[in-house]
Design a protein around this motif. Sequence first.
Motif, PDB file in Angstrom:
ATOM      1  N   ALA A  94     -10.488   1.198 -12.446  1.00  0.00           N
ATOM      2  CA  ALA A  94      -9.188   1.840 -12.289  1.00  0.00           C
ATOM      3  C   ALA A  94      -8.344   1.687 -13.546  1.00  0.00           C
ATOM      4  O   ALA A  94      -8.543   0.775 -14.351  1.00  0.00           O
ATOM      5  N   ARG A  95      -7.369   2.570 -13.685  1.00  0.00           N
ATOM      6  CA  ARG A  95      -6.454   2.522 -14.821  1.00  0.00           C
ATOM      7  C   ARG A  95      -5.495   1.339 -14.681  1.00  0.00           C
ATOM      8  O   ARG A  95      -4.984   1.055 -13.595  1.00  0.00           O
ATOM      9  N   GLY A  96      -5.218   0.657 -15.793  1.00  0.00           N
ATOM     10  CA  GLY A  96      -4.211  -0.389 -15.823  1.00  0.00           C
ATOM     11  C   GLY A  96      -4.689  -1.716 -15.271  1.00  0.00           C
ATOM     12  O   GLY A  96      -5.838  -1.868 -14.854  1.00  0.00           O
ATOM     13  N   PHE A  97      -3.790  -2.695 -15.269  1.00  0.00           N
ATOM     14  CA  PHE A  97      -4.076  -4.028 -14.742  1.00  0.00           C
ATOM     15  C   PHE A  97      -3.494  -4.134 -13.337  1.00  0.00           C
ATOM     16  O   PHE A  97      -2.285  -4.000 -13.148  1.00  0.00           O
ATOM     17  N   THR A  98      -4.344  -4.364 -12.365  1.00  0.00           N
ATOM     18  CA  THR A  98      -3.896  -4.532 -10.986  1.00  0.00           C
ATOM     19  C   THR A  98      -3.603  -6.010 -10.713  1.00  0.00           C
ATOM     20  O   THR A  98      -3.857  -6.877 -11.549  1.00  0.00           O
ATOM     21  N   GLU A  99      -3.096  -6.295  -9.519  1.00  0.00           N
ATOM     22  CA  GLU A  99      -2.980  -7.675  -9.072  1.00  0.00           C
ATOM     23  C   GLU A  99      -4.384  -8.211  -8.795  1.00  0.00           C
ATOM     24  O   GLU A  99      -5.354  -7.465  -8.708  1.00  0.00           O
ATOM     25  N   HIS A 100      -4.474  -9.534  -8.621  1.00  0.00           N
ATOM     26  CA  HIS A 100      -5.784 -10.141  -8.363  1.00  0.00           C
ATOM     27  C   HIS A 100      -6.312  -9.744  -6.978  1.00  0.00           C
ATOM     28  O   HIS A 100      -7.483  -9.383  -6.834  1.00  0.00           O
ATOM     29  N   ARG A 101      -5.484  -9.831  -5.972  1.00  0.00           N
ATOM     30  CA  ARG A 101      -5.842  -9.419  -4.607  1.00  0.00           C
ATOM     31  C   ARG A 101      -4.685  -8.622  -4.032  1.00  0.00           C
ATOM     32  O   ARG A 101      -3.530  -9.032  -4.146  1.00  0.00           O
ATOM     33  N   PHE A 102      -4.997  -7.505  -3.399  1.00  0.00           N
ATOM     34  CA  PHE A 102      -3.932  -6.694  -2.816  1.00  0.00           C
ATOM     35  C   PHE A 102      -4.526  -5.765  -1.769  1.00  0.00           C
ATOM     36  O   PHE A 102      -5.720  -5.453  -1.793  1.00  0.00           O
ATOM     37  N   ASP A 103      -3.699  -5.369  -0.833  1.00  0.00           N
ATOM     38  CA  ASP A 103      -4.079  -4.430   0.215  1.00  0.00           C
ATOM     39  C   ASP A 103      -3.258  -3.163   0.057  1.00  0.00           C
ATOM     40  O   ASP A 103      -2.150  -3.181  -0.489  1.00  0.00           O
ATOM     41  N   THR A 135      -7.137  -0.453   2.950  1.00  0.00           N
ATOM     42  CA  THR A 135      -8.174  -0.859   2.014  1.00  0.00           C
ATOM     43  C   THR A 135      -7.780  -2.186   1.397  1.00  0.00           C
ATOM     44  O   THR A 135      -6.627  -2.380   1.009  1.00  0.00           O
ATOM     45  N   ARG A 136      -8.749  -3.098   1.299  1.00  0.00           N
ATOM     46  CA  ARG A 136      -8.535  -4.375   0.646  1.00  0.00           C
ATOM     47  C   ARG A 136      -9.180  -4.353  -0.735  1.00  0.00           C
ATOM     48  O   ARG A 136     -10.305  -3.878  -0.880  1.00  0.00           O
ATOM     49  N   PHE A 137      -8.465  -4.900  -1.701  1.00  0.00           N
ATOM     50  CA  PHE A 137      -8.939  -4.872  -3.083  1.00  0.00           C
ATOM     51  C   PHE A 137      -8.961  -6.287  -3.658  1.00  0.00           C
ATOM     52  O   PHE A 137      -8.106  -7.118  -3.358  1.00  0.00           O
ATOM     53  N   ARG A 138      -9.942  -6.525  -4.529  1.00  0.00           N
ATOM     54  CA  ARG A 138     -10.019  -7.769  -5.293  1.00  0.00           C
ATOM     55  C   ARG A 138     -10.386  -7.421  -6.727  1.00  0.00           C
ATOM     56  O   ARG A 138     -11.369  -6.719  -6.962  1.00  0.00           O
ATOM     57  N   ARG A 139      -9.600  -7.906  -7.660  1.00  0.00           N
ATOM     58  CA  ARG A 139      -9.875  -7.616  -9.065  1.00  0.00           C
ATOM     59  C   ARG A 139     -10.958  -8.543  -9.590  1.00  0.00           C
ATOM     60  O   ARG A 139     -10.869  -9.757  -9.482  1.00  0.00           O
ATOM     61  N   LEU A 140     -11.989  -7.939 -10.178  1.00  0.00           N
ATOM     62  CA  LEU A 140     -13.119  -8.695 -10.709  1.00  0.00           C
ATOM     63  C   LEU A 140     -13.010  -8.924 -12.211  1.00  0.00           C
ATOM     64  O   LEU A 140     -13.638  -9.843 -12.740  1.00  0.00           O
TER      65      LEU A 140
END
Length: 264
Positions: free
Chosen positions: A95-104, A132-137
Amino acid sequence: MSESALRVLYEDEHLLAVDKPADLLMHPSWLDRAETDTLAGRVKTYWAGAKVHTIHRLDRPTSGVVLIARTDAVARALADAFRDHKVDKTYWAIARGFTEHRFDCDHPLKEELDAIADAQASPDKAAQPARTRFRRLGISTLDAPVSRYPQARFSLLECRPQTGRKHQIRRHLKHLRHPILGDTRYGDRHQNRWAREHLPFDSLMLRAVQLGFEHPITGMYTVISSGLSPQWQAVLANLGWAGLGMVSEPGIQTALPYRHKETL
């Protein structure tokens, strides 16, 4: 491997799991009447003309694990599992940009109607719950300007949809202003143009990397992984993520007594 070959991840007398390539249609579609090569067609050839029961769908540009049933009974059982949210689905996305580490993301999604298949459906139907649950790797920065930004920034995400709305992951990441690389429908055209010039990719960077479900006949909890395609491996290497561990190796990974639990 020829373009029409089928990459089998797992097979038994009841079901088949295959790795769908990006940009391959699941079935013949009015969207591209001239296209004769489909996943269902490849499976039918592989099974020497036997009936094909596709359980779920991946968007045309999305690659990864797809389950196929051999019988009506197995197809019904797996379809019920998907409907009742008893299948643990894991995707990877860039994905574009820097996301949070964990977010829904719990943003409701209005049903996107097909011009032909949904011709009789009401366009005024209320937006449906979606989560949707997300985790930044991982994150990556490249010193090359994109549009008005001096650098290109990306996040590698693990995505776990808890509901099954059409284009859910793609629409949720668009809503969060972190569109997926290569998404020509919901993405950022500046980012996509830049990526085509700087990265070895030519499709949507969204991949169904793993499915976990109760085997409808044995009752064992089964986990099937797609691994990473050569294109994904090349893009990750270019973004500095070459050593990042995969969910698991391709194929069947686990067989345990079934006990469904909500993913973290």
